[in-house]
Design a protein around this motif. Structure first.
Motif, PDB file in Angstrom:
ATOM      1  N   GLU A 136      17.254 -26.663 -21.243  1.00  0.00           N
ATOM      2  CA  GLU A 136      18.097 -26.344 -20.087  1.00  0.00           C
ATOM      3  C   GLU A 136      17.731 -24.968 -19.547  1.00  0.00           C
ATOM      4  OE1 GLU A 136      20.038 -28.407 -18.656  1.00  0.00           O
ATOM      5  OE2 GLU A 136      21.008 -29.719 -20.110  1.00  0.00           O
ATOM      6  N   GLU A 174      15.957 -22.942 -12.331  1.00  0.00           N
ATOM      7  CA  GLU A 174      14.661 -23.330 -11.794  1.00  0.00           C
ATOM      8  C   GLU A 174      13.632 -22.268 -12.193  1.00  0.00           C
ATOM      9  OE1 GLU A 174      15.260 -26.119  -9.695  1.00  0.00           O
ATOM     10  OE2 GLU A 174      17.424 -25.845  -9.868  1.00  0.00           O
ATOM     11  N   LYS A 212      10.860 -24.972 -18.428  1.00  0.00           N
ATOM     12  CA  LYS A 212      11.328 -26.041 -19.318  1.00  0.00           C
ATOM     13  C   LYS A 212      10.262 -27.100 -19.586  1.00  0.00           C
ATOM     14  CE  LYS A 212      14.644 -27.145 -16.612  1.00  0.00           C
ATOM     15  NZ  LYS A 212      14.297 -26.075 -15.648  1.00  0.00           N
ATOM     16  N   ARG A 254      13.059 -36.874 -19.047  1.00  0.00           N
ATOM     17  CA  ARG A 254      13.642 -35.858 -18.172  1.00  0.00           C
ATOM     18  C   ARG A 254      14.858 -36.415 -17.446  1.00  0.00           C
ATOM     19  NH1 ARG A 254      10.338 -35.803 -12.457  1.00  0.00           N
ATOM     20  NH2 ARG A 254      10.590 -37.991 -11.975  1.00  0.00           N
ATOM     21  N   GLU A 255      15.654 -35.495 -16.930  1.00  0.00           N
ATOM     22  CA  GLU A 255      16.778 -35.889 -16.078  1.00  0.00           C
ATOM     23  C   GLU A 255      16.776 -35.066 -14.802  1.00  0.00           C
ATOM     24  OE1 GLU A 255      20.607 -36.152 -17.900  1.00  0.00           O
ATOM     25  OE2 GLU A 255      19.963 -37.958 -18.924  1.00  0.00           O
ATOM     26  N   ASP A 264      14.039 -32.941 -20.721  1.00  0.00           N
ATOM     27  CA  ASP A 264      14.033 -31.842 -19.748  1.00  0.00           C
ATOM     28  C   ASP A 264      15.316 -31.985 -18.931  1.00  0.00           C
ATOM     29  OD1 ASP A 264      13.465 -30.083 -17.670  1.00  0.00           O
ATOM     30  OD2 ASP A 264      11.380 -30.701 -17.488  1.00  0.00           O
ATOM     31  N   ARG A 265      16.326 -31.227 -19.280  1.00  0.00           N
ATOM     32  CA  ARG A 265      17.688 -31.244 -18.733  1.00  0.00           C
ATOM     33  C   ARG A 265      18.504 -32.421 -19.285  1.00  0.00           C
ATOM     34  NH1 ARG A 265      18.422 -27.565 -14.878  1.00  0.00           N
ATOM     35  NH2 ARG A 265      16.714 -26.909 -13.547  1.00  0.00           N
ATOM     36  N   SER A 283      23.183 -29.497 -17.734  1.00  0.00           N
ATOM     37  CA  SER A 283      22.831 -29.208 -16.335  1.00  0.00           C
ATOM     38  C   SER A 283      23.974 -29.631 -15.416  1.00  0.00           C
ATOM     39  CB  SER A 283      21.548 -29.934 -15.922  1.00  0.00           C
ATOM     40  OG  SER A 283      20.401 -29.202 -16.295  1.00  0.00           O
ATOM     41  N   SER A 284      24.562 -30.787 -15.686  1.00  0.00           N
ATOM     42  CA  SER A 284      25.705 -31.208 -14.855  1.00  0.00           C
ATOM     43  C   SER A 284      26.880 -30.239 -15.016  1.00  0.00           C
ATOM     44  CB  SER A 284      26.168 -32.614 -15.243  1.00  0.00           C
ATOM     45  OG  SER A 284      25.290 -33.592 -14.722  1.00  0.00           O
ATOM     46  N   TYR A 314      25.588 -26.950 -13.086  1.00  0.00           N
ATOM     47  CA  TYR A 314      25.368 -27.079 -11.634  1.00  0.00           C
ATOM     48  C   TYR A 314      26.616 -27.645 -10.959  1.00  0.00           C
ATOM     49  CZ  TYR A 314      20.279 -26.145 -11.888  1.00  0.00           C
ATOM     50  OH  TYR A 314      19.044 -25.562 -12.065  1.00  0.00           O
TER      51      TYR A 314
END
Ligand code: TYD
Length: 209
Positions: free
Chosen positions: A11, A14, A18, A40-41, A97-98, A102-103, A106
């Motif tokens: 995580e 940008e 990652k 990845r996500e 990758d995420r 991340s949710s 973000y």
């Protein structure tokens, strides 16, 4: 005996590196004879990749925050059911990758929906699956921004949000890591790829068979 599957999520904001670091970790684990699935996500399965396109190039005027969070959760539910859980059940290592944090950072933090809403969506969509360790790559805003500029890719709908949004993402990630020091390893993302990789290996050493 087969070693149990392990789930590692990368995580960070940008430009934190990652993808590069995920690759280096996968290579290091494979060199130890482990079977590694890299994913990845948003994405990872055909269904989730289709949702990824909807999220990063929204048709129409862009998703309201709630719809955006639901789409990320829907993509994740497909990814967890069809790829991540089966791999873990086979005893593989999964490097993603995420993932849900991340949710939380973000949409929940920077997007203002709050952590409870995101956690509830994840409980419903993916039965609350958590990584064994979250590698949070952190670095000074200016340094990460210059890495991103050097990459030279056009920003997607989320990456293109204002600096204030991305600062709020970084703050939210930091808060999540501080609240769960066992679950998160905070890694200084500034340095050569080899140096950062060494920090990451040290941070997952206790999970190795
Ligand atoms: P991606 O190209 O994978 O970004 P990066 O290379 O930085 O990982 O695009 C993913 C974008 O989606 C990125 O801006 C972060 C955002 N995102 C969320 O807002 N919520 C989420 O749950 C996930 C998984 C990603």
């Amino acid at each position: 005996m087969t070693a149990p599957g392990r789930f590692i999520a990368f995580e960070g904001g940008e430009g934190a590196g990652k993808s590069t670091q995920g690759r280096l970790l996968a290579e290091a684990l494979r060199a130890r004879g482990l079977t590694v699935l890299m994913t990845r996500e948003p994405g990872g399965t055909p269904g989730a990749e289709a949702i990824r396109n909807l999220l990063l190039s929204p048709p129409g005027e862009g998703w309201p925050p709630q719809a955006e969070a639901l789409l990320f959760a829907a993509a994740r539910a497909d990814h967890v059911a069809h790829l991540i859980r089966p791999a873990l059940a086979r005893g593989e290592w999964v490097i993603c990758d995420r993932f849900v944090d991340s949710s939380r950072a973000y949409q929940g933090g920077a997007g203002g929906l709050g952590d409870d809403a995101i956690t509830a969506l994840h409980a419903f969509g993916s039965d609350g699956l958590r990584p064994d360790r979250v590698i949070l790559l952190e670095g000074d805003e200016a340094a990460l921004a210059s890495r991103l500029a050097a990459r030279g890719e056009a920003a997607d709908a989320i990456e293109g949000r204002p600096a204030k949004y991305h600062r709020a993402v970084a703050t939210a990630f930091r808060g999540l890591a501080e609240a769960d020091p066992q679950g998160f390893a905070r890694i200084d993302a500034i340095g050569s790829p080899e140096d950062v990789h060494a920090r990451i290996l040290a941070a997952i050493a206790d999970l190795l068979p």
